[in-house]
Design an enzyme around this catalytic site. Structure first.
Site, mmCIF file in Angstrom:
data_model
loop_
_atom_site.group_PDB
_atom_site.id
_atom_site.type_symbol
_atom_site.label_atom_id
_atom_site.label_comp_id
_atom_site.label_asym_id
_atom_site.label_seq_id
_atom_site.Cartn_x
_atom_site.Cartn_y
_atom_site.Cartn_z
ATOM 1 N N ARG A 150 -13.966 -11.767 -9.020
ATOM 2 C CA ARG A 150 -14.222 -10.689 -8.058
ATOM 3 C C ARG A 150 -15.457 -9.903 -8.475
ATOM 4 O O ARG A 150 -15.530 -9.393 -9.593
ATOM 5 C CB ARG A 150 -13.004 -9.775 -7.959
ATOM 6 C CG ARG A 150 -11.769 -10.548 -7.519
ATOM 7 C CD ARG A 150 -10.563 -9.672 -7.322
ATOM 8 N NE ARG A 150 -9.396 -10.498 -6.984
ATOM 9 C CZ ARG A 150 -8.338 -10.080 -6.315
ATOM 10 N NH1 ARG A 150 -8.293 -8.838 -5.890
ATOM 11 N NH2 ARG A 150 -7.334 -10.879 -6.068
ATOM 12 N N SER A 194 14.070 -7.096 -1.461
ATOM 13 C CA SER A 194 12.635 -6.893 -1.227
ATOM 14 C C SER A 194 12.048 -8.063 -0.450
ATOM 15 O O SER A 194 12.269 -9.235 -0.804
ATOM 16 C CB SER A 194 11.921 -6.747 -2.576
ATOM 17 O OG SER A 194 10.538 -6.578 -2.416
ATOM 18 N N LYS A 203 17.699 -7.543 -8.395
ATOM 19 C CA LYS A 203 16.819 -7.664 -7.239
ATOM 20 C C LYS A 203 17.104 -8.972 -6.513
ATOM 21 O O LYS A 203 17.541 -9.960 -7.108
ATOM 22 C CB LYS A 203 15.348 -7.614 -7.651
ATOM 23 C CG LYS A 203 14.913 -8.790 -8.513
ATOM 24 C CD LYS A 203 13.444 -8.686 -8.892
ATOM 25 C CE LYS A 203 13.035 -9.874 -9.776
ATOM 26 N NZ LYS A 203 11.635 -9.789 -10.208
ATOM 27 N N THR A 226 0.012 6.568 2.512
ATOM 28 C CA THR A 226 -1.213 6.828 1.768
ATOM 29 C C THR A 226 -2.072 7.849 2.494
ATOM 30 O O THR A 226 -1.998 7.993 3.717
ATOM 31 C CB THR A 226 -2.026 5.539 1.563
ATOM 32 O OG1 THR A 226 -3.157 5.815 0.736
ATOM 33 C CG2 THR A 226 -2.525 4.977 2.895
ATOM 34 N N LYS A 246 -6.431 5.819 3.433
ATOM 35 C CA LYS A 246 -6.857 4.862 4.451
ATOM 36 C C LYS A 246 -7.179 5.619 5.746
ATOM 37 O O LYS A 246 -8.263 6.152 5.892
ATOM 38 C CB LYS A 246 -5.821 3.753 4.602
ATOM 39 C CG LYS A 246 -5.746 2.870 3.349
ATOM 40 C CD LYS A 246 -4.767 1.741 3.475
ATOM 41 C CE LYS A 246 -4.883 0.760 2.323
ATOM 42 N NZ LYS A 246 -4.632 1.332 0.991
ATOM 43 N N THR A 278 -1.554 13.893 -14.096
ATOM 44 C CA THR A 278 -2.269 15.054 -13.578
ATOM 45 C C THR A 278 -2.279 15.010 -12.055
ATOM 46 O O THR A 278 -2.511 13.953 -11.457
ATOM 47 C CB THR A 278 -3.708 15.075 -14.113
ATOM 48 O OG1 THR A 278 -3.662 15.175 -15.543
ATOM 49 C CG2 THR A 278 -4.497 16.246 -13.553
ATOM 50 N N THR A 315 -3.851 -12.159 -4.114
ATOM 51 C CA THR A 315 -3.610 -11.246 -3.000
ATOM 52 C C THR A 315 -3.019 -11.991 -1.810
ATOM 53 O O THR A 315 -2.156 -11.469 -1.098
ATOM 54 C CB THR A 315 -4.914 -10.541 -2.600
ATOM 55 O OG1 THR A 315 -5.478 -9.922 -3.759
ATOM 56 C CG2 THR A 315 -4.676 -9.495 -1.543
#
Length: 402
Positions: free
Chosen positions: A16, A132, A151, A240, A243, A273, A358
């Site tokens: 990448r 899942s 799971k 999120t 986006k 933090t 991915t």
């Protein structure tokens, strides 16, 4: 060993490369490409996740400037130790309201929100079994893997398989079903209502990742669950701010007790933090603005539909599940990289190759994310470039799909 690991990626065509781009306020999707040789060149970004261009919206920038001048740069600590400000609380209130929940909890990213929440739940529900979807995001997979509990992986969007798995387990065991509303690589939708039906039948909690839907779907941007009138059936919603909202951060929205428990037990929240106040202020302004603005959402869907229609007209192998994501399947990592390089170097168009892990091997692709700020000129240029590259260059259609 490091040399071998890196060389393997080069050999497979999966290494990448980060493209150094410089966004200019008010010009997105146009940017400047800082080339490795020290020169620069204009580019049009076609793979960004700033889906609605809110990262440059005056309302967002004004809120960030105001907070920056009022408070300074950083938050100064974790949420527990001096890092909670009026901006963080205001943002959490906006997010809870967005999803019809009584509480929300802010994280530094949606990845951390998924990982921290899913890895913490078994501490709160001893014996928890998590079911899942096999194509859930890496952050969900990591959270489930790290929690040390049981799971089960059900086939993608296969409600019957989920029901088979859950019916085989101890009825008394606490259960949670984790899934997404829009799966970002293919752009397909999760069957939220049917999954909630199974959850109701077996007394399971539901966990929904709305990362690629918040801000863009539903009357106020609450996502697919809002669009379909299902938010009250989902126990935990993840989203999120990086986006559609154009800023940074992630969150969960749930009941006050659930948020309080995650806040109190999740190391990923406790020891991190908090977001800078300016980021929280910008995100809150963006969420509030998009609750009222329908024009950007409508324009976004229109642009995505136009691009898909035009690429289909060229006979290109795109995936179309009706969402805003436009994947063009190439099927080979080296060909995908070459096509990406040619678009960038010859046409000034930046779209990053998407390779394994991915997406599965053999489904390598270019993933286009058209937005309201990609106008007719940008659209014409992209379609023309893809037509020429795919049909007439050394990378002809047969080679690309071999």
């Amino acid at each position: 060993m490091l040399n071998t690991a890196i060389e393997n990626l080069h050999t497979e065509g999966r290494y990448r490369t980060f493209i150094d781009i410089e966004r200019t306020r008010g010009q997105y999707p146009h940017a400047v490409w800082n080339k490795p040789d020290g020169t620069t060149s204009p580019v049009t970004v076609w793979c960004g996740n700033d889906y609605l261009g809110m990262g440059q919206h005056p309302v967002v920038l004004a809120a960030m400037h105001e907070a920056l001048e009022a408070t300074g740069a950083g938050s100064g600590g974790t949420r527990n130790i001096s890092g909670t400000t009026v901006y963080h609380k205001r943002l959490e209130a906006e997010l809870a309201d967005l999803h019809g929940k009584d509480a929300a909890l802010l994280f530094t990213s949606a990845y951390i929100a998924n990982d921290a929440t899913l890895s913490t739940l078994p501490k709160l529900f001893p014996g928890l079994i998590i079911y899942s979807d096999e194509r859930n995001h890496a952050s969900m997979i990591e959270g489930v893997r790290r929690n040390g509990g049981a799971k089960r992986i059900f086939r993608h969007n296969d409600v019957a398989h989920l029901r088979e798995l859950i019916a085989a387990d101890d009825p008394a065991a606490p259960k949670l079903i984790a899934f997404e509303s829009i799966y970002s690589m293919d752009g397909d939708f999760g069957p939220i209502a049917e999954l909630c039906d199974v959850a109701d039948e077996f007394g399971a909690l539901t966990y929904l990742d709305e990362v690629h839907a918040v801000g863009m779907y539903g009357p106020r941007g609450g996502g697919i669950a809002e669009r379909d009138g299902l938010m009250d059936r989902v126990d935990i919603i993840n989203g999120t701010l990086a986006k559609a909202y154009g800023v940074m951060g992630g969150y969960i929205a749930a009941s006050p007790k659930m948020c309080d428990a995650i806040r109190s037990y999740a190391p990923g929240f406790i020891f991190t933090t908090s977001l800078a106040p300016a980021l929280a202020a910008g995100a809150a302004a963006s969420v509030a603005f998009l609750k009222e603005d329908q024009a950007l959402r409508a324009a976004h869907q229109t642009q995505a539909a136009i691009l898909k229609l035009r690429l289909k007209g060229l006979g290109l192998p795109i995936i179309d599940h009706g969402s805003h994501i436009v994947p063009l399947i190439v099927g080979d990592p080296k060909h995908t990289q070459k096509l990406s390089d040619m678009l960038l170097e010859e046409f000034g168009m930046y779209v990053q190759p998407i390779n394994f892990p991915t997406v599965p091997r053999g489904t390598e692709r270019l993933r286009f994310t058209p937005s309201p700020v990609h106008g007719p000129r940008e659209m014409d240029a992209l379609v023309g470039a893809l037509d020429g590259l795919w049909s007439h260059c050394a990378l002809n259609r047969a080679e690309l799909t071999a």
